[in-house]
Design an enzyme around this catalytic site. Structure first.
Site, PDB file in Angstrom:
ATOM      1  N   GLU A  50     -16.979  68.425  25.387  1.00 26.44           N
ATOM      2  CA  GLU A  50     -16.794  69.567  24.757  1.00 26.44           C
ATOM      3  C   GLU A  50     -15.318  70.125  25.072  1.00 26.44           C
ATOM      4  O   GLU A  50     -14.643  70.653  23.971  1.00 26.44           O
ATOM      5  CB  GLU A  50     -17.631  70.477  25.542  1.00 26.44           C
ATOM      6  CG  GLU A  50     -19.236  70.642  25.058  1.00 26.44           C
ATOM      7  CD  GLU A  50     -20.006  69.719  25.744  1.00 26.44           C
ATOM      8  OE1 GLU A  50     -19.448  69.068  26.723  1.00 26.44           O
ATOM      9  OE2 GLU A  50     -21.178  69.493  25.459  1.00 26.44           O
ATOM     10  N   PHE A 112     -33.247  76.542  32.818  1.00 27.32           N
ATOM     11  CA  PHE A 112     -32.568  75.290  32.550  1.00 27.32           C
ATOM     12  C   PHE A 112     -31.421  75.544  31.532  1.00 27.32           C
ATOM     13  O   PHE A 112     -31.399  75.983  30.619  1.00 27.32           O
ATOM     14  CB  PHE A 112     -33.445  74.401  32.021  1.00 27.32           C
ATOM     15  CG  PHE A 112     -33.016  73.000  31.656  1.00 27.32           C
ATOM     16  CD1 PHE A 112     -32.617  72.311  32.659  1.00 27.32           C
ATOM     17  CD2 PHE A 112     -32.889  72.688  30.461  1.00 27.32           C
ATOM     18  CE1 PHE A 112     -32.078  70.855  32.241  1.00 27.32           C
ATOM     19  CE2 PHE A 112     -32.042  71.141  30.063  1.00 27.32           C
ATOM     20  CZ  PHE A 112     -31.758  70.460  31.220  1.00 27.32           C
ATOM     21  N   GLN A 113     -30.130  74.955  32.025  1.00 32.06           N
ATOM     22  CA  GLN A 113     -29.016  75.124  31.289  1.00 32.06           C
ATOM     23  C   GLN A 113     -28.749  76.347  30.874  1.00 32.06           C
ATOM     24  O   GLN A 113     -28.177  76.909  29.653  1.00 32.06           O
ATOM     25  CB  GLN A 113     -28.988  73.944  30.143  1.00 32.06           C
ATOM     26  CG  GLN A 113     -29.133  72.666  30.310  1.00 32.06           C
ATOM     27  CD  GLN A 113     -28.811  71.873  29.295  1.00 32.06           C
ATOM     28  OE1 GLN A 113     -29.211  71.910  28.035  1.00 32.06           O
ATOM     29  NE2 GLN A 113     -28.212  70.463  29.632  1.00 32.06           N
ATOM     30  N   LYS A 162     -31.148  80.701  21.954  1.00 33.65           N
ATOM     31  CA  LYS A 162     -32.059  79.828  21.195  1.00 33.65           C
ATOM     32  C   LYS A 162     -33.099  80.569  20.100  1.00 33.65           C
ATOM     33  O   LYS A 162     -33.040  80.191  18.926  1.00 33.65           O
ATOM     34  CB  LYS A 162     -32.752  79.124  22.086  1.00 33.65           C
ATOM     35  CG  LYS A 162     -33.295  77.757  21.612  1.00 33.65           C
ATOM     36  CD  LYS A 162     -34.098  76.981  22.824  1.00 33.65           C
ATOM     37  CE  LYS A 162     -35.142  76.055  22.462  1.00 33.65           C
ATOM     38  NZ  LYS A 162     -34.754  74.712  22.252  1.00 33.65           N
ATOM     39  N   MET A 478       5.731  64.006  36.351  1.00 27.71           N
ATOM     40  CA  MET A 478       6.283  65.489  36.770  1.00 27.71           C
ATOM     41  C   MET A 478       6.146  65.773  38.228  1.00 27.71           C
ATOM     42  O   MET A 478       7.104  66.188  38.896  1.00 27.71           O
ATOM     43  CB  MET A 478       5.644  66.311  35.754  1.00 27.71           C
ATOM     44  CG  MET A 478       6.230  67.703  35.797  1.00 27.71           C
ATOM     45  SD  MET A 478       5.780  68.731  34.532  1.00 27.71           S
ATOM     46  CE  MET A 478       7.131  68.411  33.313  1.00 27.71           C
TER      47      MET A 478
HETATM   48  C1  LIG Z   1      -5.719  69.403  34.028  1.00 27.70           C
HETATM   49  C2  LIG Z   1      -4.313  69.270  34.759  1.00 27.70           C
HETATM   50  N1  LIG Z   1      -4.406  68.959  36.081  1.00 27.70           N
HETATM   51  C3  LIG Z   1      -3.041  69.032  36.876  1.00 27.70           C
HETATM   52  C4  LIG Z   1      -1.893  69.370  36.154  1.00 27.70           C
HETATM   53  C5  LIG Z   1      -0.533  69.347  36.857  1.00 27.70           C
HETATM   54  N2  LIG Z   1       0.333  68.326  36.501  1.00 27.70           N
HETATM   55  C6  LIG Z   1       1.199  68.744  35.746  1.00 27.70           C
HETATM   56  S1  LIG Z   1       2.055  67.253  34.970  1.00 27.70           S
HETATM   57  C7  LIG Z   1       1.256  66.324  36.056  1.00 27.70           C
HETATM   58  C8  LIG Z   1       1.429  64.670  35.899  1.00 27.70           C
HETATM   59  C9  LIG Z   1       1.411  64.173  34.672  1.00 27.70           C
HETATM   60  O1  LIG Z   1       1.330  62.734  34.538  1.00 27.70           O
HETATM   61  P1  LIG Z   1       1.505  61.969  33.669  1.00 27.70           P
HETATM   62  O2  LIG Z   1       0.355  62.306  32.448  1.00 27.70           O
HETATM   63  O3  LIG Z   1       1.234  60.463  33.777  1.00 27.70           O
HETATM   64  O4  LIG Z   1       2.863  62.095  32.696  1.00 27.70           O
HETATM   65  P2  LIG Z   1       4.412  61.931  33.330  1.00 27.70           P
HETATM   66  O5  LIG Z   1       4.557  63.270  34.018  1.00 27.70           O
HETATM   67  O6  LIG Z   1       4.330  60.867  34.221  1.00 27.70           O
HETATM   68  O7  LIG Z   1       5.198  61.745  31.897  1.00 27.70           O
HETATM   69  C10 LIG Z   1       0.182  66.969  36.677  1.00 27.70           C
HETATM   70  C11 LIG Z   1      -0.621  66.279  37.711  1.00 27.70           C
HETATM   71  C12 LIG Z   1      -1.985  69.826  34.703  1.00 27.70           C
HETATM   72  N3  LIG Z   1      -0.815  70.187  34.134  1.00 27.70           N
HETATM   73  N4  LIG Z   1      -3.130  69.806  34.150  1.00 27.70           N
END
Ligand SMILES: Cc1ncc(C[n+]2csc(CCOP(=O)(O)OP(=O)(O)O)c2C)c(N)n1
Length: 577
Positions: A50, A112-113, A162, A478
């Protein structure tokens, strides 16, 4: 004629010209989903989760302007939708979400659900409503289409027990009951008459150093905005959602601003004596430390803010002149009253900054994400034919930096909520909504891992216009940067070396695949990537590097860390934010 609640909804979707819906099945929603069986009026797409379905509908809506329609079941179906609903709401995306629920007699019994669907979504939507009488459906759906698109666009959630979906009524002879419009209905903005125009024009005309700061509220007015910028000679920076609204290859463009934005945009905002904020909302990623934000414009009483959402006005930055209304209307009202001024000193100053601080990276023999994006930008001849999506992370910001954005709505990314995993499902929605365009998902290894199951969906619907680039730096780049810069190099939770070979995974899903491991065959691989049909995935095994410039937490917008000696000299005791 007797129709079930499900059939009435289906007919209303057809009447509202809905062509495509995104759905995932389950017991409580079958009364609606069954209506899609063997009919040719509405296409339906089944994602793998979803969350993916919600992002797909978001990509569809943001690229086409048509509300994205989502259909999910009760309980886990609607709870899995929370992330994309909040993402869409925060990024002003029109979505209409239908969820099934347990029958009315079982509601509140922990059946349920069962999930308290409306309670869960009412704070993250414009309107969240549970239909308790089948006679209401007609009016509720009319209202759903209006609310999702009027004023600041956003999310509407209609919860459908439902029994409501299965109850039959004599549709044409029934009194289509008015439902209680007050229930849970929040956030409907009124568009006020534009006032104070003369005064605002005086402020702009008298300013020596004006800057336009434009957000996605202008995305439908690219032509009008471009004329206005060119005729007034006022430089323009945008948020990432409005990139391309004014062609970034033109001289007056300062590209995007903010935490990883251009130094010249950030410096311009800090030095400007007049900031004309159009359809933007002073998000903290674009302001840096608020106390230190735009000192000259504040001093000069030159902050002008036009936003369709009344609540955004004076919400973060106190404006000196505000207009609660539509940006297109605003531009129309001021364009003939703003005079062309040369502003030589100001534009010279900006050009110096542009020369001194272009977007750069650590160029050496390694292949970095930036190298890949620079090559892609170089080889993509006609960008009008492309729409891009991204994950969240350094690759997202580097894409914003190193691709020249020339068209509005061509960079579809999770801005406000910053949801990793957005890239692939959003690209699927974009590809479905824009069959004549090619969609490129620029994704990070961490982000892509979160929703990669939706490669199934791309293959199932044979999305030949969908391509994915994985910038696999084997780290959550990042956050890895933040661990290095602000947490004394304690690499605690960002190592991603156990991620699989995305090349192999994509192959097993039935994707066309490419791979690139170094600069030597980068140019050739990008050429192949552009020429090969989708669904296509290319894995770029890149070296990890920081994304600069970076405004560190608590710092002023123009106090940026650059690729230079100051990278190693920064204050490691800064508080994280
Ligand atoms: C769902 C979610 N969980 C955690 C984060 C925190 N977060 C921001 S950027 C990042 C790292 C992203 O890594 P990647 O997709 O490999 O991209 P890169 O920065 O290496 O280019 C994280 C953990 C987020 N933005 N979204």
């Amino acid at each position: 004629m007797y129709l079930t609640g499900g059939q009435i909804i289906f007919n209303k979707l057809v009447k509202n010209n809905v062509k495509d819906v995104f759905m995932y099945s389950g017991g409580a929603i079958m009364g609606l989903i069954d209506c899609f069986y063997e009919q040719k009026k509405i296409n339906y797409y089944i994602n793998t989760h979803e969350q993916n379905l919600g992002h797909a509908a978001t990509g569809y809506a943001r690229s086409t302007g048509i509300p994205g329609i989502c259909i999910v079941t009760s309980g886990p179906g609607i709870t899995n939708m929370i992330t994309p609903m909040l993402d869409a709401q925060n990024d002003s995306t029109p979505l209409i979400v239908f969820s099934g629920n347990v029958q009315l007699s079982a509601m509140g019994t922990n059946a349920f659900q069962e999930a308290p669907a409306v309670d869960l979504t009412k704070h993250i939507t414009k309107w969240s409503y549970c239909v308790k009488n089948v006679n209401e459906i007609n009016n509720v759906l009319d209202e759903a289409f209006i609310i999702s698109q009027e004023g600041k666009k956003g999310v509407v959630h209609i919860d459908l027990p439902k029994c409501i979906l299965s109850t039959k009524i004599d549709y044409f002879n029934v009194n289509k009951t008015e439902y209680n419009k007050q229930i849970n209905k929040i956030d409907i903005e009124k568009i006020e008459k534009i006032e104070k125009i003369e005064k605002i024009c005086d402020v702009i005309n008298n300013s020596e150093k004006p800057v336009l700061y434009v957000g996605q509220g202008c995305n439908d007015y690219s032509k009008e905005l471009t004329e206005f910028v060119d005729n007034s000679n006022i430089p323009i920076t945008t948020t990432i959602h409005a990139m391309g609204c004014y062609d970034e290859t033109k001289d007056l463009s300062l590209k995007f601003l903010g935490m990883h934005g251009s130094v010249f945009a950030n410096k311009s905002i800090q030095e400007a004596d007049c900031i004309i904020a159009l359809g933007s909302r002073f998000d903290d990623r674009t302001t840096g430390n608020l106390d230190l934000y735009a000192p000259m414009a504040k001093k000069n009483k030159g902050i002008i803010h036009c936003n369709i959402n009344e609540k955004e006005i004076d919400n973060i930055v106190q404006s000196n002149y505000s207009v609660n209304g539509d940006c297109g209307e605003f531009i129309k009202n001021i364009k003939n009253k703003i005079v062309y001024k040369k502003r030589e000193n100001w534009l010279n100053q900006i050009n110096m900054w542009k020369k001194d601080y272009p977007f750069v990276h650590n160029k050496n023999e390694n292949m970095y994400t930036q190298d890949v994006l620079i090559e892609l930008n170089k080889q993509l001849k006609n960008k009008d034919n492309y729409i891009f999506t991204t994950g969240v992370g350094n690759h997202q910001m580097m894409a914003a930096q190193f691709i020249d954005w020339t068209q509005p709505k061509s960079f579809i990314s999770s801005g406000s909520l910053g949801v990793m995993g957005f890239g692939l499902p959003a690209a699927i929605g974009v590809a479905i909504g824009n069959p004549d365009k090619t969609v490129i998902d620029i994704d990070g290894d961490g982000s892509f891992l979160m929703t990669l199951s939706d490669m199934k969906t791309a293959v199932q619907y044979d999305l030949k216009n969908l391509k994915i680039m994985i910038l696999n730096n084997k780290t959550l780049g990042m956050v890895d940067t933040w661990e290095k810069l602000f947490y004394n190099n304690r690499i605690t939770a960002t190592d991603n070396k156990f991620a699989p070979s995305f090349y192999n995974v994509a192959k097993s899903f039935g994707f066309n695949v490419l791979q690139c491991n170094n600069n030597d065959n980068l140019s050739e691989t990008i050429k192949l990537f552009i020429e090969s049909p989708g669904p296509l995935l290319c894995e770029f095994n890149v070296d990890s590097t920081e994304c600069f410039p970076l405004v560190a937490p608590g710092k002023a917008l123009d106090d940026m860390i650059l690729y230079s000696a100051d990278t190693v000299n920064i204050d490691k005791t800064l508080p994280p934010s």
